[in-house]
Design a protein around this motif. Structure first.
Motif, mmCIF file in Angstrom:
data_model
loop_
_atom_site.group_PDB
_atom_site.id
_atom_site.type_symbol
_atom_site.label_atom_id
_atom_site.label_comp_id
_atom_site.label_asym_id
_atom_site.label_seq_id
_atom_site.Cartn_x
_atom_site.Cartn_y
_atom_site.Cartn_z
ATOM 1 N N UNK A 59 -21.229 3.082 -7.428
ATOM 2 C CA UNK A 59 -21.711 4.026 -6.421
ATOM 3 C C UNK A 59 -20.560 4.606 -5.592
ATOM 4 N N UNK A 60 -20.610 5.905 -5.347
ATOM 5 C CA UNK A 60 -19.640 6.634 -4.513
ATOM 6 C C UNK A 60 -18.210 6.525 -5.035
ATOM 7 N N UNK A 61 -18.076 6.321 -6.337
ATOM 8 C CA UNK A 61 -16.755 6.094 -6.913
ATOM 9 C C UNK A 61 -15.863 7.330 -6.835
ATOM 10 N N UNK A 62 -16.448 8.509 -7.006
ATOM 11 C CA UNK A 62 -15.642 9.726 -6.965
ATOM 12 C C UNK A 62 -14.998 9.930 -5.599
ATOM 13 N N UNK A 63 -15.643 9.418 -4.566
ATOM 14 C CA UNK A 63 -15.097 9.553 -3.211
ATOM 15 C C UNK A 63 -13.958 8.577 -2.940
ATOM 16 N N UNK A 64 -13.976 7.418 -3.602
ATOM 17 C CA UNK A 64 -13.103 6.331 -3.162
ATOM 18 C C UNK A 64 -12.104 5.821 -4.196
ATOM 19 N N UNK A 65 -12.324 6.052 -5.483
ATOM 20 C CA UNK A 65 -11.487 5.419 -6.506
ATOM 21 C C UNK A 65 -10.016 5.788 -6.340
ATOM 22 N N UNK A 66 -9.694 7.065 -6.371
ATOM 23 C CA UNK A 66 -8.287 7.488 -6.282
ATOM 24 C C UNK A 66 -7.687 7.134 -4.923
ATOM 25 N N UNK A 67 -8.489 7.233 -3.878
ATOM 26 C CA UNK A 67 -7.999 6.907 -2.543
ATOM 27 C C UNK A 67 -7.607 5.450 -2.422
ATOM 28 N N UNK A 68 -8.382 4.567 -3.061
ATOM 29 C CA UNK A 68 -8.042 3.147 -2.966
ATOM 30 C C UNK A 68 -6.777 2.833 -3.755
ATOM 31 N N UNK A 69 -6.571 3.506 -4.884
ATOM 32 C CA UNK A 69 -5.313 3.322 -5.616
ATOM 33 C C UNK A 69 -4.130 3.720 -4.738
ATOM 34 N N UNK A 70 -4.326 4.752 -3.933
ATOM 35 C CA UNK A 70 -3.261 5.169 -3.019
ATOM 36 C C UNK A 70 -3.034 4.119 -1.936
ATOM 37 N N UNK A 71 -4.112 3.525 -1.410
ATOM 38 C CA UNK A 71 -3.961 2.483 -0.397
ATOM 39 C C UNK A 71 -3.251 1.261 -0.967
ATOM 40 N N UNK A 72 -3.526 0.944 -2.219
ATOM 41 C CA UNK A 72 -2.821 -0.163 -2.864
ATOM 42 C C UNK A 72 -1.326 0.132 -2.944
ATOM 43 N N UNK A 73 -0.995 1.368 -3.255
ATOM 44 C CA UNK A 73 0.417 1.765 -3.312
ATOM 45 C C UNK A 73 1.068 1.661 -1.941
ATOM 46 N N UNK A 74 0.366 2.096 -0.911
ATOM 47 C CA UNK A 74 0.898 1.988 0.450
ATOM 48 C C UNK A 74 1.097 0.532 0.853
ATOM 49 N N UNK A 75 0.165 -0.327 0.468
ATOM 50 C CA UNK A 75 0.273 -1.754 0.797
ATOM 51 C C UNK A 75 1.527 -2.349 0.164
ATOM 52 N N UNK A 76 1.815 -1.962 -1.077
ATOM 53 C CA UNK A 76 3.010 -2.455 -1.754
ATOM 54 C C UNK A 76 4.284 -1.950 -1.080
ATOM 55 N N UNK A 77 4.258 -0.687 -0.674
ATOM 56 C CA UNK A 77 5.455 -0.092 -0.081
ATOM 57 C C UNK A 77 5.748 -0.650 1.306
ATOM 58 N N UNK A 78 4.717 -1.046 2.034
ATOM 59 C CA UNK A 78 4.922 -1.498 3.411
ATOM 60 C C UNK A 78 5.180 -2.994 3.518
ATOM 61 N N UNK A 79 4.950 -3.739 2.436
ATOM 62 C CA UNK A 79 5.165 -5.184 2.475
ATOM 63 C C UNK A 79 5.693 -5.620 1.106
ATOM 64 N N UNK A 80 6.949 -6.019 1.059
ATOM 65 C CA UNK A 80 7.582 -6.389 -0.195
ATOM 66 C C UNK A 80 6.956 -7.580 -0.893
ATOM 67 N N UNK A 81 6.222 -8.402 -0.149
ATOM 68 C CA UNK A 81 5.550 -9.553 -0.756
ATOM 69 C C UNK A 81 4.254 -9.152 -1.468
#
Length: 352
Positions: free
Chosen positions: A32-54
């Motif tokens: 449900x609501x995947x078109x709204x959130x799928x790509x955005x969450x992949x971006x948040x995962x990328x931001x999480x990796x970039x902001x914390x090396x662990x």
């Protein structure tokens, strides 16, 4: 909003997270609501990796896989079946989250909302990207969550109870600051493994996951071994070798080099294999890339010691040591009913 609506929303969240268990991130059009959130969450995962090396890809994927497996309707129903949910006056519960591993405060977040209360979240700066986005997903699939979820970076205000996780030092501050509020205050805890010398290769390899997952930064990571006299560490060193590539992670390697230099200059006796040091020490909290050990005479003496010092221990990994032990390799796969510090969060939330 009744309990079943809340359960349904988190089951939908589990299905959403199920798409992110590896780098492919295969999109499920039935979510449900995947078109709204799928790509955005992949971006948040990328931001999480970039902001914390662990927060490497593998650690984030591991976390998301665990939560997607946990957030099924059967698991949630099994977790909640023993409680009576009859909250007539929802309270605002503040959660102060740690940032040592990805989504480390999610269980508290889930518990507050599933119990029917409102949540006020103060995140660690080390883990600030994933949860707010997942909260938005919840508000879309269950609009009645709107107005019940709030994040803040400011001083906590206008709340009725608090769940705070931190170090022993910050816990003293929390206990003073929140002395007039119902609270759960969590301090430093570490996990241990009890070995006999009769463990199989498979058990020791599984133990290596308990040691190295999340680089050993979680309270459920094994940071100390209890071993019998004359224990031979060679089998353990062979078993943990599958994690040898961890030394290529820069932050881990820097900690390894630093701690090794400190031990050598201090002339401490230790064993090491190029990516892990094993040192005899009575403490429970070992530095990154270090595993402490302590000898025991009898299992009965050790049981008494661990009972006396239970406030320092989160998990005990063993095979046939006592009733509450965790199987080798399973410390980082807790069930919904495996509460941190053995404090029943739902029971607390139903009584405030």
């Amino acid at each position: 909003m009744d309990l079943q609506q809340r359960i349904n929303a988190f089951v939908k969240l589990g299905r959403f997270l199920n798409q992110f268990q590896n780098e492919e991130g295969i999109k499920d059009h039935n979510v449900e609501s995947n078109d709204l959130f799928f790509d955005g969450f992949k971006h948040q995962m990328k931001l999480a990796q970039e902001s914390n090396g662990w927060f490497t890809k593998s650690n984030i994927y591991f976390t998301l896989e665990n939560w997607s497996n946990a957030l099924t309707e059967s698991n949630i129903n099994n977790w909640l079946e023993k409680y009576q949910f009859n909250i007539e006056n929802p309270q605002t519960v503040a959660i102060i989250m740690a940032g040592n591993i990805p989504l480390v405060g999610f269980h508290d977040f889930l518990s507050v909302l599933i119990s029917g209360h409102k949540v006020l979240v103060k995140q660690s700066s080390n883990d600030k990207h994933l949860l707010p986005y997942l909260a938005k997903y919840l508000e879309v699939v269950e609009p009645e969550f709107k107005g019940k979820i709030q994040f803040t970076e400011e001083k906590l205000e206008n709340f009725d109870a608090v769940i705070a996780t931190g170090s022993d030092n910050t816990a003293r501050y929390f206990e003073y600051y929140f002395k007039n509020k119902p609270s759960i205050i969590r301090k430093n805890r570490n996990s241990v493994a009890v070995l006999t010398g009769n463990e199989t290769k498979e058990q020791l390899e599984a133990l290596s996951d308990d040691i190295f997952r999340y680089y050993g930064l979680g309270c459920r990571n094994v940071s100390k071994l209890f071993v019998p006299k004359d224990y031979d560490f060679q089998a353990l060193f062979k078993a943990v070798y599958k994690w040898n590539a961890i030394i290529h992670q820069t932050k881990y390697a820097n900690n390894y080099d630093y701690n090794k230099a400190v031990y050598l200059m201090s002339e401490f006796n230790m064993l090491e294999n190029g990516f892990l040091m094993i040192k005899e020490d009575e403490s429970y909290a070992s530095p990154i890339a270090t595993l402490f050990y302590e000898y025991y005479s009898t299992t009965e003496d050790l049981k008494q010691k661990l009972e006396t010092e239970k406030d320092k221990v989160q998990c005990v990994v063993a095979n046939g040591f006592h009733n509450n032990e965790i199987e080798f390799g399973h410390t980082q796969n807790p069930a919904l009913w495996d509460y941190a510090d053995n404090v029943d969060t739902i029971e607390f939330l139903l009584t405030i």
